[in-house]
Design an enzyme around this catalytic site. Structure first.
Site, PDB file in Angstrom:
ATOM      1  N   CYS A   1      -9.219 -55.213 -49.556  1.00 51.73           N
ATOM      2  CA  CYS A   1      -9.723 -56.251 -48.653  1.00 51.73           C
ATOM      3  C   CYS A   1     -10.482 -55.528 -47.542  1.00 51.73           C
ATOM      4  O   CYS A   1     -10.849 -54.365 -47.724  1.00 51.73           O
ATOM      5  CB  CYS A   1      -8.602 -57.154 -48.134  1.00 51.73           C
ATOM      6  SG  CYS A   1      -7.396 -56.376 -47.033  1.00 51.73           S
TER       7      CYS A   1
ATOM      8  N   ASP B   1     -10.675 -59.175 -52.152  1.00 48.73           N
ATOM      9  CA  ASP B   1     -11.329 -60.318 -51.506  1.00 48.73           C
ATOM     10  C   ASP B   1     -12.776 -59.922 -51.189  1.00 48.73           C
ATOM     11  O   ASP B   1     -13.252 -58.850 -51.598  1.00 48.73           O
ATOM     12  CB  ASP B   1     -10.531 -60.793 -50.274  1.00 48.73           C
ATOM     13  CG  ASP B   1     -10.738 -59.922 -49.044  1.00 48.73           C
ATOM     14  OD1 ASP B   1     -11.362 -58.836 -49.150  1.00 48.73           O
ATOM     15  OD2 ASP B   1     -10.273 -60.318 -47.959  1.00 48.73           O
TER      16      ASP B   1
ATOM     17  N   THR C   1      -9.551 -54.309 -44.633  1.00 52.08           N
ATOM     18  CA  THR C   1      -8.794 -53.156 -44.138  1.00 52.08           C
ATOM     19  C   THR C   1      -7.823 -52.592 -45.169  1.00 52.08           C
ATOM     20  O   THR C   1      -7.298 -51.494 -44.969  1.00 52.08           O
ATOM     21  CB  THR C   1      -7.958 -53.563 -42.919  1.00 52.08           C
ATOM     22  OG1 THR C   1      -7.073 -54.630 -43.324  1.00 52.08           O
ATOM     23  CG2 THR C   1      -8.829 -54.021 -41.765  1.00 52.08           C
TER      24      THR C   1
ATOM     25  N   HIS D   1      13.642 -38.571 -53.515  1.00 53.28           N
ATOM     26  CA  HIS D   1      12.821 -39.761 -53.270  1.00 53.28           C
ATOM     27  C   HIS D   1      13.357 -40.981 -54.009  1.00 53.28           C
ATOM     28  O   HIS D   1      13.188 -42.109 -53.558  1.00 53.28           O
ATOM     29  CB  HIS D   1      11.370 -39.489 -53.656  1.00 53.28           C
ATOM     30  CG  HIS D   1      10.804 -38.305 -52.939  1.00 53.28           C
ATOM     31  ND1 HIS D   1      10.641 -38.283 -51.579  1.00 53.28           N
ATOM     32  CD2 HIS D   1      10.420 -37.086 -53.398  1.00 53.28           C
ATOM     33  CE1 HIS D   1      10.161 -37.103 -51.215  1.00 53.28           C
ATOM     34  NE2 HIS D   1      10.022 -36.360 -52.303  1.00 53.28           N
TER      35      HIS D   1
ATOM     36  N   HIS E   1       5.937 -39.316 -53.479  1.00 58.23           N
ATOM     37  CA  HIS E   1       7.168 -39.680 -52.762  1.00 58.23           C
ATOM     38  C   HIS E   1       7.563 -41.149 -52.896  1.00 58.23           C
ATOM     39  O   HIS E   1       8.749 -41.450 -52.971  1.00 58.23           O
ATOM     40  CB  HIS E   1       7.019 -39.365 -51.271  1.00 58.23           C
ATOM     41  CG  HIS E   1       6.939 -37.901 -50.968  1.00 58.23           C
ATOM     42  ND1 HIS E   1       6.942 -37.396 -49.686  1.00 58.23           N
ATOM     43  CD2 HIS E   1       6.857 -36.810 -51.789  1.00 58.23           C
ATOM     44  CE1 HIS E   1       6.855 -36.070 -49.729  1.00 58.23           C
ATOM     45  NE2 HIS E   1       6.791 -35.689 -50.991  1.00 58.23           N
TER      46      HIS E   1
END
Ligand code: RB5
Length: 151
Positions: free
Chosen positions: A67, A9, A69, A135, A100
């Site tokens: 974006c 964004d 954050t 995992h 992992h």
């Protein structure tokens, strides 16, 4: 050649060109889903979902989304079945989320990390290997939850 879907964004746009050049330098083919400006406000779910659908459908192998954050766009991407999108803020997280979690998308924050950090993170994630073993049992648990909850 690994095909990488990229989307951002306006808040993540600041990192996108550097991420694309890094991926190309690593030998990837890049599919750019936009956006194309830091100045025009757009909605991060649109870009997160475009990248997530490209990866989940097999049209692309993995993705990088951005974006402000990394959080909102990762939340959107994780609504697509088969997507394991991880917000990453350093190279340790980048390596471990491939080792992992076999993260098929990483999410970066244009207001959280620098372009240099984004490049280092993309390199660490892209070149790391999934370790499988114990995992895989955990990823299978997540897949079963998707089967139960994503109708
Ligand atoms: C847009 O201003 C901002 O909310 C978005 O880029 C992102 O940070 C959301 O999680």
């Amino acid at each position: 050649m690994t095909k990488v879907a990229v989307g951002a964004d306006h808040g993540g746009y600041v990192l996108k060109n550097r991420v694309i050049s890094t991926l190309k330098d690593l030998g990837a083919e890049v599919v750019d889903f936009g956006c194309d400006s830091a100045e025009i406000s757009v909605d991060y779910p649109e870009y997160g979902l475009k990248v997530a659908n490209a990866v989940a459908s097999g049209k692309c192998d993995v993705g990088v989304i951005m974006c402000g954050t990394g959080i909102g766009i990762s939340i959107a991407a994780n609504k697509v079945k088969g997507i394991r999108a991880a917000v990453v803020t350093n190279t340790y997280m980048a390596k471990l989320t491939k080792n992992h979690n076999n993260a098929n998308i990483i999410a970066l924050g244009g207001r959280v990390i620098s372009e240099d950090e984004a490049e280092a993170i993309v390199r660490a994630w892209y070149t790391a290997e999934y370790e499988g073993g114990r995992h895989q049992r955990r990823l299978d648990m997540i897949s079963r939850a998707e089967d139960e909850n994503f109708k």
